[in-house]
Design a protein around this motif. Sequence first.
Motif, short mmCIF file in Angstrom:
data_model
loop_
_atom_site.label_atom_id
_atom_site.label_comp_id
_atom_site.label_asym_id
_atom_site.label_seq_id
_atom_site.Cartn_x
_atom_site.Cartn_y
_atom_site.Cartn_z
N ILE A 1 39.03 41.66 2.11
CA ILE A 1 38.31 40.64 2.27
C ILE A 1 38.61 39.32 3.49
O ILE A 1 39.03 39.84 4.54
CB ILE A 1 39.64 39.36 1.55
CG1 ILE A 1 40.06 39.32 0.08
CG2 ILE A 1 39.16 37.43 1.80
CD1 ILE A 1 40.62 38.43 -0.47
N LYS A 2 37.49 39.48 3.85
CA LYS A 2 37.05 38.44 5.23
C LYS A 2 37.13 37.58 4.96
O LYS A 2 35.88 36.88 4.09
CB LYS A 2 35.44 38.58 5.49
CG LYS A 2 35.39 38.58 6.72
CD LYS A 2 33.80 38.80 7.42
CE LYS A 2 32.35 38.53 6.56
NZ LYS A 2 31.55 38.69 8.33
N LEU A 3 38.45 36.49 5.27
CA LEU A 3 38.65 35.85 4.78
C LEU A 3 38.20 34.31 6.45
O LEU A 3 38.67 34.50 7.58
CB LEU A 3 39.90 35.48 4.13
CG LEU A 3 40.46 33.10 3.46
CD1 LEU A 3 39.35 32.89 2.69
CD2 LEU A 3 41.41 33.84 3.78
N THR A 4 37.54 33.18 6.83
CA THR A 4 38.20 32.28 7.05
C THR A 4 39.04 31.65 7.09
O THR A 4 40.40 30.89 6.33
CB THR A 4 36.63 30.72 7.08
OG1 THR A 4 35.12 31.57 6.96
CG2 THR A 4 36.78 29.59 8.49
N LEU A 5 40.00 31.33 8.58
CA LEU A 5 41.71 31.70 8.63
C LEU A 5 41.39 30.79 9.33
O LEU A 5 42.60 29.48 9.96
CB LEU A 5 41.88 32.57 9.56
CG LEU A 5 42.09 34.06 9.21
CD1 LEU A 5 43.19 35.07 9.35
CD2 LEU A 5 42.66 33.30 7.35
N PHE A 6 40.44 30.38 11.02
CA PHE A 6 40.35 28.97 11.25
C PHE A 6 38.72 28.04 11.83
O PHE A 6 37.78 29.00 11.66
CB PHE A 6 40.98 29.73 13.33
CG PHE A 6 42.48 30.03 12.97
CD1 PHE A 6 43.83 29.63 13.20
CD2 PHE A 6 41.68 31.10 13.41
CE1 PHE A 6 44.68 30.84 12.84
CE2 PHE A 6 43.57 31.86 13.16
CZ PHE A 6 44.90 31.42 12.21
N LYS A 7 39.12 27.00 11.96
CA LYS A 7 37.74 26.70 12.96
C LYS A 7 38.09 26.74 14.34
O LYS A 7 39.19 27.03 14.96
CB LYS A 7 37.60 25.20 12.96
CG LYS A 7 37.98 24.22 11.94
CD LYS A 7 38.12 22.71 11.42
CE LYS A 7 37.60 21.90 10.05
NZ LYS A 7 37.58 20.43 11.00
N SER B 1 33.82 29.64 -4.59
CA SER B 1 34.25 28.76 -4.82
C SER B 1 34.67 28.41 -3.84
O SER B 1 34.58 26.88 -3.68
CB SER B 1 36.12 29.22 -5.72
OG SER B 1 36.70 29.05 -5.12
N LEU B 2 34.78 28.72 -2.55
CA LEU B 2 35.00 28.22 -1.36
C LEU B 2 33.89 27.68 -0.79
O LEU B 2 34.47 26.28 0.07
CB LEU B 2 35.86 28.88 0.01
CG LEU B 2 37.27 29.47 -0.70
CD1 LEU B 2 37.01 30.88 0.40
CD2 LEU B 2 38.39 28.86 -1.13
N GLY B 3 33.00 28.20 -1.39
CA GLY B 3 32.14 27.74 -0.66
C GLY B 3 31.47 27.54 1.01
O GLY B 3 31.20 27.23 1.36
N ASP B 4 31.69 28.73 1.09
CA ASP B 4 31.90 29.22 2.49
C ASP B 4 31.51 30.82 2.48
O ASP B 4 31.88 32.02 1.88
CB ASP B 4 33.42 29.33 3.23
CG ASP B 4 33.60 30.36 4.24
OD1 ASP B 4 32.97 30.02 5.02
OD2 ASP B 4 34.94 30.69 5.37
N PRO B 5 29.73 30.93 3.18
CA PRO B 5 29.50 31.90 3.50
C PRO B 5 29.95 32.88 4.12
O PRO B 5 29.87 34.36 3.88
CB PRO B 5 28.51 31.53 4.16
CG PRO B 5 28.45 29.94 4.80
CD PRO B 5 29.24 29.51 3.85
N TYR B 6 30.76 32.55 4.94
CA TYR B 6 31.30 34.10 5.78
C TYR B 6 32.58 34.25 5.05
O TYR B 6 33.08 34.90 5.79
CB TYR B 6 31.94 33.01 6.84
CG TYR B 6 30.62 32.55 7.48
CD1 TYR B 6 29.08 33.61 8.43
CD2 TYR B 6 30.24 30.85 8.03
CE1 TYR B 6 28.60 32.58 8.60
CE2 TYR B 6 29.34 30.27 8.28
CZ TYR B 6 27.92 31.13 8.93
OH TYR B 6 26.98 30.26 8.86
N ILE C 1 37.99 38.30 -8.04
CA ILE C 1 38.28 37.69 -7.15
C ILE C 1 37.33 37.31 -5.94
O ILE C 1 37.30 36.45 -4.97
CB ILE C 1 39.16 39.17 -6.09
CG1 ILE C 1 40.04 39.61 -6.47
CG2 ILE C 1 39.07 39.25 -4.22
CD1 ILE C 1 40.52 41.16 -5.86
N SER C 2 35.79 37.80 -6.30
CA SER C 2 34.77 37.73 -5.66
C SER C 2 34.11 35.95 -6.08
O SER C 2 33.94 35.84 -5.22
CB SER C 2 33.39 38.34 -6.22
OG SER C 2 33.52 40.03 -5.68
#
Length: 489
Positions: free
Chosen positions: A359-365, A96-101, A90-91
């Motif tokens: 999971i803390k996931l980026t959902l939007f801009k 792999s997203l390359g998103d630090p957030y 999972i990590s």
Amino acid sequence: MEVKKSLIAVMIGLSLVLGSGITFAGMQIAEVRSSESVDSMDEEAVAVNGELEDGLKELEYIEKFSKAFDIILNSYYEEVEGNDLLEGAISGMLDSLGDPYSVYMDQETAQEFMESLDSSFEGIGAEVSMSDGRVTIMVPFRDSPAERAGLRTNDQILKVDGESVEGLALYDAVLKIRGEKGTTVTLTIERPGVSEPFDVDIIRDTIPIETVYSDIIEENGQTIGVIEITSFSQNTAVRFGEELSNLESQGIDGLIIDVRDNPGGLLQVVESIGSMVIPGGEPVLQIEDRAGEKGRRLSSLDETKPYPIVGLINEGSASASEILAAALNEAGNYELVGQTTFGKGTVQQTLDVGDGSEIKLTLFKWLTSAGNFINEEGVAPTIEVEQPEFFYVSPINTDEDLQLDMNNSHIATAQVILKGLGYDPQRSDGYFSKEMEEAVRQFQADMGIEVTGVIDSETADQLQQEVINAIQSREHDNQFKKAVEILTQ
């Protein structure tokens, strides 16, 4: 053709989830084949067929993952825990997203994260993120152990108590940094512009989450209200409204909203605050989803404020702070004073994945009022103002006493600090001259410590404390003074 049992099980699961879709798709395909033209295929059937293809593709992914999991679990030369493999997978997906957030939080980490949203927690008091694979200080909290120890925005943490944090997930590193009140943690810091890493000892403390501070100043016959927001937490909008009402009841002629070194917080909170100061009907921000669909969040303010507003920003202003700053300028046509902000233009949400893990996931801009995406660019001030040079120096390293006729970078740092505090050593090249010795003597005398003309550990600590005092006061705060000047012209 031989079909493995695991794949059969997955297919059965798919039929339970997508059964009606498969049946419907089959019906539509049959109709198309009896028709004279393929071009007459119903659009809904095309969509369902696309969903079916996506579902089958996901089956392939699951089967591949299952094979890899089974191979490692049963064939690796040492026994491994299945749960460790799963959490690592999972990590890895999030990495792999390359998103630090976007990060995975196991049970312990998720619990720590939730506690950090409470009214207080124990630690050093700093917001951190992952930048280029390194744990990086976004901002130290106001009057926190981190701030008192001299940590700055963009400081990178290389080690915690002598152990490297390279390769650790962000929240694993945070768990090492946090700890019980009264205990000491040693951070090895790399700072932009400083040639060598240095150690900082920080005594952990209880970090209260008070997010709104206000006061009033009188300048040139005018009454200026000041509201500082340190983060956008659960109760911040309520507190902002209370303090704003209190200031307005005293008849302010202008307002300074200070979001410097504010790392951000909850989206709905900054929306609420925006509706208290942004002209009604104007967008506080816009939200864009993965399909490119945009929605505007409008201010509901009844009347435009009868006084001017100035926003204060710097490189430590991030996320929700940038939303408010951009709205003040683009929707309110108010001035922004300071330096370009951090540049975080995405919105995250915590999602439960079972057993207490999240999971803390980026959902939007998020986009500014005018529709600008500021990620990795930041919000620029309308009036750029830098703080004094000594605000940005690293703590003085005193592995050895600094004294007459020595020459090194630590002496150069001391020269910047002494000059900034009003004790001019007459030079800035790192050479410890007689003039510098006299400046040190004068500083020691004023501070009530032994007058030697030598910078020992006690003198270095006192110099650092005076820097912190200067940063916290407004005497040397060029940005604040410029904001007052604008409002009292």
